[in-house]
Design an enzyme around this catalytic site. Sequence first.
Site, short mmCIF file in Angstrom:
data_model
loop_
_atom_site.label_atom_id
_atom_site.label_comp_id
_atom_site.label_asym_id
_atom_site.label_seq_id
_atom_site.Cartn_x
_atom_site.Cartn_y
_atom_site.Cartn_z
N ASP A 73 0.91 -1.24 -0.09
CA ASP A 73 0.17 0.04 0.10
C ASP A 73 0.92 1.45 -0.17
O ASP A 73 0.44 2.29 -0.30
CB ASP A 73 -0.83 -0.13 1.25
CG ASP A 73 -1.82 -1.05 1.04
OD1 ASP A 73 -2.11 -1.65 -0.08
OD2 ASP A 73 -2.54 -1.38 2.37
N ALA A 126 -3.52 40.99 -10.52
CA ALA A 126 -3.66 41.70 -9.42
C ALA A 126 -2.57 42.18 -8.59
O ALA A 126 -2.47 42.44 -7.53
CB ALA A 126 -4.66 41.22 -8.45
C1 S3P Z 1 -5.27 -5.74 3.07
C2 S3P Z 1 -4.24 -6.23 2.20
C3 S3P Z 1 -3.75 -6.11 1.30
C4 S3P Z 1 -3.93 -4.43 1.05
C5 S3P Z 1 -5.02 -3.74 1.46
C6 S3P Z 1 -5.73 -4.48 2.89
C7 S3P Z 1 -5.79 -6.60 4.08
O1 S3P Z 1 -4.36 -6.41 -0.01
O2 S3P Z 1 -3.42 -3.99 -0.02
O3 S3P Z 1 -5.04 -2.40 1.25
O4 S3P Z 1 -6.36 -5.64 5.11
O5 S3P Z 1 -5.74 -7.68 4.24
P1 S3P Z 1 -4.05 -7.87 -0.53
O6 S3P Z 1 -3.83 -8.72 0.54
O7 S3P Z 1 -5.15 -8.13 -1.69
O8 S3P Z 1 -2.68 -7.45 -1.33
#
Ligand code: S3P
Length: 678
Positions: free
Chosen positions: A316, A470
Amino acid sequence: MKSFSIVPAMRLAGEITVPGDKSISHRAVMLASLAHGPTVVTGFLPSEDCLCTLRAFQALGVDIEVRDPTSLSIENRSHRLSPAREALDCGNSGTMMRLIAGVLAGQSFRSRLVGDASLSKRPMGRIIEPLERMGAHIRAEGEKGTPPLTLEPAELRGIEYELPVASAQVKSCLLLAGLHAQGVTGILEPSPTRDHTERLLAHFGVRPLREGRVILIHGGLTLEGRDLFVPGDFSSAAFWIAGAAAIPGSEIRIRSVGLNPTRTGLINVLLRMGAQIEESVEESRGDGEPKGSLLIRGGKLRGTKIEQAEIPSLIDELPVLAAIAALAEGETHIRGAAELRVKECDRIRCMVENLQRFGVPVDELPDGMIVEGGHLIRAARVSSFGDHRVAMACSILALRADGQSRIDEVGCVETSYPGFFRHLEKLSRASAETAQGWKDYLPWAPARSEPNRIAEAPRCPVVAIDGPSASGKSTVAKSLAQALGIAYCNSGLVYRAITWGLIAKGVTIEREPVFKTTVRQMKIECQIEGNELHVRIDGKEPGQEARSPEVNAAVSHVAASPWLRKRLLPIFRQLAEEHSLVMEGRDIGTAVFPATRYKFYIDADPKVREQRRQKQGETDSIEDRDWEDRSRTAAPLRCAADAAFLDSSRMTVEEVVRRLLDELRKRGFPLPEGPSAP
Ligand code: S3P
């Protein structure tokens, strides 16, 4: 759709606590709802995504009392879930849909899961396939196995399953389904992903077993309710960690943030890039999640290579990493991150597009990108593409642009980080307070990189006056020309006259290729008569019509044409062959007469300029005008490095003119005998 304007900041400074962890908040509500006995959750993230999960479990018959936005009291008194009356809305949240599907697949009632436009495009085959192997009956209503999903009543049995993609969402879905299945469910991960579900299951009394890379869960075990604290979201803190690390002079402390090692890959990458980060882990409160505080000091970073193995620990954070890679020296390679293409938007495509708008050289790869850092960041207008992390990542980069940027469609930020823009203002304002004021944010044109520097000095002396709307430059330029007894030229008049000519011919101005043809055939004459510029289009002067509402509305579009600006250069320069001039505009000192020694940049506090425009009866916002002037690609408004800068906020026209005359004298301008200062 909501937009947010971002002014550049010298640094980020201050101390913050970020809102609760999104992943843990979803899971806390889900597991507490399945448990016997009460649970109080504190530090809950009351964002759009997590509120969808909260509402869904209320609809499934669980008592959830919101004590304050971040504190929930949860108890499932009936020890079971009841069918919801309507479809459960997962909003924008892939985590919610995939995890709740694991909970609902093995129930004795039917459920329907729906989501917003973005979620309705995200792949669900990755959970449907293993859940069906466990005995679930799931129908994806979307064309490509995409939501809405209908889950029919079913009895599940444990399976052994090797995940084809490293995904904590799929792993968690299967752990939750395994809890409701007969026998044992074994899940093999290709590489470790965030382990919040495993930690929380253990907190509620059901510890999954680990055998090498396999995680095992026994079906039919009962969870016991137990209070828990949700730490700050590392993925939200990531924007400040990355931003502060990459902006020299920054210093930020973030308290009470989750430091689960399956989430903090960003820190390792930043350290490799040369960042200064101190981590202090606090003692655990016994709820299984490591947390602590971070101190980040800014400095110059260098590019790095991010490979597949570390992707799950920073999945992320890749948008913000791509953004700050633009501030590092050299190239940053991101590979093995094809998963980014199926997040809230295609984060590879969208970040590449936005980085390009900021003027960053970037190559798109099927599974990542290569960002070339160290170039000037241009102020830009970009879209979030409906993705919260794209919006926030671009906001961080915008802090280092050469003018005010704008991020469109920022409403999505509410899905994970309510209050992000407040924090942005707080942390970047701290630096404004230590700066001299608005002038510290002026975009100075670096003298060395101006290609026009080699332009010849004009034959007759030219005073170039640039500045934003201005700023008072027209009145001052007119008065100065009069005092010097030389011609006054408003370059804007030429753009206005051409616009007037185009309108008269009924030409579509929105499309440069169309108006180009007409302008090519136009006879544009610029002449100095009686110390004033006269512009004729095909032999006619526009007169008052040059200021008509139609021209007002279209002129900035015409003036933004790089082609036209280039075409007018010789016409403007020709004027100085025979006449001494005071010429005012946006790019006179930087593009039209870059070689003149007599350059001024007149500006004023944006608040003062706003008032001046209101007095003139203009209603458009100064912020918008500045943004247009500074961010256009053709001759954007810049203060040339060798221009004398004048802040007219608290000066009368006479005072400004007197200052200009003093400066002209110092710079050796051939002043007439005893010029009569007004
Ligand atoms: C998350 C897992 C991740 C992440 C998402 C939240 C989670 O996704 O990108 O924002 O809370 O399990 P993936 O597990 O599909 O990569």
